[in-house]
Design an enzyme around this catalytic site. Structure first.
Site, PDB file in Angstrom:
ATOM      1  N   ASP A 126      -1.017   0.529 -11.780  1.00  0.00           N
ATOM      2  CA  ASP A 126      -0.981   0.286 -10.343  1.00  0.00           C
ATOM      3  C   ASP A 126      -2.212   0.911  -9.698  1.00  0.00           C
ATOM      4  OD1 ASP A 126       0.132  -0.754  -8.014  1.00  0.00           O
ATOM      5  OD2 ASP A 126       1.115   1.145  -7.537  1.00  0.00           O
ATOM      6  N   HIS A 133      -4.666   0.612   3.929  1.00  0.00           N
ATOM      7  CA  HIS A 133      -3.539   1.418   3.447  1.00  0.00           C
ATOM      8  C   HIS A 133      -4.010   2.835   3.098  1.00  0.00           C
ATOM      9  CE1 HIS A 133       0.052   2.626   1.222  1.00  0.00           C
ATOM     10  NE2 HIS A 133      -0.722   2.914   0.181  1.00  0.00           N
ATOM     11  N   GLU A 199       6.237  -1.220  -1.235  1.00  0.00           N
ATOM     12  CA  GLU A 199       4.796  -1.435  -1.153  1.00  0.00           C
ATOM     13  C   GLU A 199       4.538  -2.913  -1.407  1.00  0.00           C
ATOM     14  OE1 GLU A 199       2.833   1.525  -3.680  1.00  0.00           O
ATOM     15  OE2 GLU A 199       2.747   2.855  -1.932  1.00  0.00           O
ATOM     16  N   GLU A 201       2.455  -5.745  -2.538  1.00  0.00           N
ATOM     17  CA  GLU A 201       1.296  -5.866  -3.427  1.00  0.00           C
ATOM     18  C   GLU A 201       1.275  -7.240  -4.077  1.00  0.00           C
ATOM     19  OE1 GLU A 201       0.558  -2.656  -6.151  1.00  0.00           O
ATOM     20  OE2 GLU A 201       1.698  -1.202  -4.969  1.00  0.00           O
ATOM     21  N   ASP A 231       6.241  -2.525  -5.155  1.00  0.00           N
ATOM     22  CA  ASP A 231       6.229  -1.268  -5.901  1.00  0.00           C
ATOM     23  C   ASP A 231       7.077  -0.249  -5.129  1.00  0.00           C
ATOM     24  OD1 ASP A 231       5.415   0.528  -7.866  1.00  0.00           O
ATOM     25  OD2 ASP A 231       3.734   1.230  -6.657  1.00  0.00           O
ATOM     26  N   ARG A 235       8.874   8.332  -1.310  1.00  0.00           N
ATOM     27  CA  ARG A 235       7.804   9.121  -0.674  1.00  0.00           C
ATOM     28  C   ARG A 235       8.032  10.621  -0.772  1.00  0.00           C
ATOM     29  NH1 ARG A 235       4.096   5.291  -0.782  1.00  0.00           N
ATOM     30  NH2 ARG A 235       4.710   3.437   0.378  1.00  0.00           N
ATOM     31  N   GLN A 238       7.388  11.807  -4.293  1.00  0.00           N
ATOM     32  CA  GLN A 238       5.946  11.764  -4.522  1.00  0.00           C
ATOM     33  C   GLN A 238       5.231  12.942  -3.849  1.00  0.00           C
ATOM     34  OE1 GLN A 238       4.143   8.014  -3.504  1.00  0.00           O
ATOM     35  NE2 GLN A 238       2.086   8.669  -4.079  1.00  0.00           N
ATOM     36  N   LYS A 251       7.412   6.573  -8.576  1.00  0.00           N
ATOM     37  CA  LYS A 251       7.101   5.150  -8.751  1.00  0.00           C
ATOM     38  C   LYS A 251       7.804   4.565  -9.970  1.00  0.00           C
ATOM     39  CE  LYS A 251       3.597   5.133  -5.690  1.00  0.00           C
ATOM     40  NZ  LYS A 251       3.429   4.168  -4.599  1.00  0.00           N
ATOM     41  N   THR A 255       9.813  -1.692 -10.111  1.00  0.00           N
ATOM     42  CA  THR A 255       8.762  -2.507  -9.506  1.00  0.00           C
ATOM     43  C   THR A 255       9.244  -3.940  -9.624  1.00  0.00           C
ATOM     44  OG1 THR A 255       7.044  -0.944 -10.175  1.00  0.00           O
ATOM     45  CG2 THR A 255       6.325  -3.184  -9.650  1.00  0.00           C
ATOM     46  N   GLU A 361       3.665   3.501   6.558  1.00  0.00           N
ATOM     47  CA  GLU A 361       2.665   3.197   7.582  1.00  0.00           C
ATOM     48  C   GLU A 361       3.304   2.610   8.844  1.00  0.00           C
ATOM     49  OE1 GLU A 361      -0.906   1.124   5.525  1.00  0.00           O
ATOM     50  OE2 GLU A 361       0.763   1.087   4.113  1.00  0.00           O
TER      51      GLU A 361
HETATM   52 CA    CA Z   1       1.698   0.955  -5.449  1.00  0.00          CA
END
Ligand code: CA
Length: 419
Positions: A126, A133, A199, A201, A231, A235, A238, A251, A255, A361
């Site tokens: 990834d 971002h 996420e 993607e 994904d 948070r 992480q 993560k 996915t 975000e």
């Molecule tokens: Ca990602």
């Protein structure tokens, strides 16, 4: 730009379908009474190519490649094999095809089918290659002065993820447990994630292996196709774990990918250029031509039992680095790449708020909760929420769609270590 190609499968000629004759994406499906097999989406139908191959009506070469429920054996044929099969498939489904009567029995209504993983994922990497971002996250975590790490404008930053946790659209995703520690907490606790996020993607699928460094052009030639990719990200897990080696368990829950591999061939008319470079790249990462694609993307969020709200709309062409650049970078060390490798683009966000591809975000780390059409608000995902990613390249009178990439958040289990 070419227009809509007419097919004898009538629903494929609808300008609003995701799957006209121009698209022909590859998936794996099953029906009541018959197990997973390779299929091609055409209008609101699936063409059973495993059945066609078994009957000797259509082949991608010898030996057969569709006996396994995965497109990996087909990918192994390489670009010439891919092009030959796509040509034969297009002729078979085009208006006026002499084989129509023999092919028709191998069409299955999409609504009667269940989708499976289209391939065996060899390995999953990834990236963090969207500048809007990276800027947003950098400002939230470090402030505007040091938003972008010093390497960001020179290499597509990435980390090695887990192929084992890649799941197909429609798979529920269980809220993970993990070690959490906030800035105002004295010690970490082991608890269910409270900041579960998405996420937005794109995933690029490698169809040609490599053993040694490749150029950006060679990398582009190695890519088989693209899928939508969510994904899922914890948070708070992480925030505590990622220093100094990057994300790990945050993560690793899941996915999600869309079930149809849209081929590079179908996307060819939609090639676009990545944004202008802010710092000159070293020669080995310079693109020799346009290698990103003009693909409109959308995310919806539906609380349990409620209608979905569009929470973000952006375009794949916002990415600072293309998948070809990421793949070339991936090989610089000599790292071998394999057929079935999956590369996540990194979160795709545009320059304005409505284009942000994550709740981190959109809610600015929870400071500005998002209002949904149902009247509820969201800072991060709640149990029962269903997220759906949608995407399509839009041509003259047709669209090259990806189908949906959906997943519903299940509540965390009871403490997995309480015995
Ligand atoms: Ca990602």
């Amino acid at each position: 730009m070419t227009g809509l190609r007419q097919s004898w499968v009538e629903s494929a000629n609808d300008p609003e379908t995701d799957f006209p004759l121009n698209n022909l994406p590859y998936g794996v499906f099953s029906t009541d009474g018959k197990g997973p097999r390779c299929g091609v989406a055409i209008g609101d139908m699936i063409l059973d190519v495993a059945g066609l191959e078994a009957e000797g009506i259509l082949s991608a070469g010898d030996p057969p490649v569709f006996s396994e429920p995965s497109w990996n054996a087909f990918m192994e044929l390489g670009p010439e094999g891919w092009a030959g099969f796509r040509g034969a498939l297009t002729a078979l489904l085009a208006e006026g095809s002499s084989l129509r009567k023999r092919v028709e029995p191998f069409l299955v209504p999409m609504e009667d089918a269940r989708m499976h993983m289209p391939m065996a994922v060899a390995e999953y990497t990834d990236f963090y290659a969207g500048k809007n971002h990276a800027m947003n996250i950098g400002i939230i975590l470090r402030g505007p002065e040091n938003a972008l790490p010093p390497n960001w404008l020179h290499i597509p930053i990435g980390y090695n993820g887990r192929a084992s946790s890649v799941v197909v659209s429609g798979t529920d995703v269980r809220r993970p447990w993990g070690q959490l520690k906030g800035p105002d907490m004295e010690a970490p606790v082991f608890a269910p994630c409270k900041r579960f996020d998405l996420e937005l993607e794109m995933g690029a699928i490698v169809g040609v292996p490599s053993n040694g460094p490749v150029t950006v052009q060679e990398a582009d030639d190695m890519i088989f196709g693209y899928v939508l990719l969510n994904d899922w990200s914890a948070r708070d897990i992480q925030g505590w774990e990622y220093q100094p080696l990057g994300p790990f368990q945050a993560k690793a829950t899941a996915t999600s990918i869309s079930p149809w591999i849209v081929t590079k061939a179908a996307l060819e008319p939609f090639r676009a250029s990545t944004p202008e470079r802010e710092k000159e790249l070293l020669p080995h990462l310079v693109e020799p031509g346009p290698m990103i694609y003009d693909i409109d993307l959308m995310v919806t969020l539906a609380p349990e039992g409620k209608t979905p709200t569009v929470i973000a709309e952006t375009n794949y062409n916002r990415m600072y680095y293309s998948a070809a650049q990421q793949l070339a970078h991936h090989t610089t060390s000599g790292c071998p790449m394999r057929v079935g490798d999956l590369l996540g683009s990194g979160t795709i966000s545009g320059p304005v708020k409505s284009e942000r591809g994550s709740l981190m975000e959109l809610s600015w780390a929870g400071k500005e909760p998002l209002e949904l059409d149902s009247g509820e608000t969201r800072s991060f995902l709640e149990d029962g929420d269903t997220l759906t990613l949608l995407g399509a390249a839009k041509g003259n009178g047709y669209r090259i769609g990806f189908g949906a990439c959906s997943g519903t958040v299940l509540p965390a289990l009871d403490d997995p270590y309480a015995r």
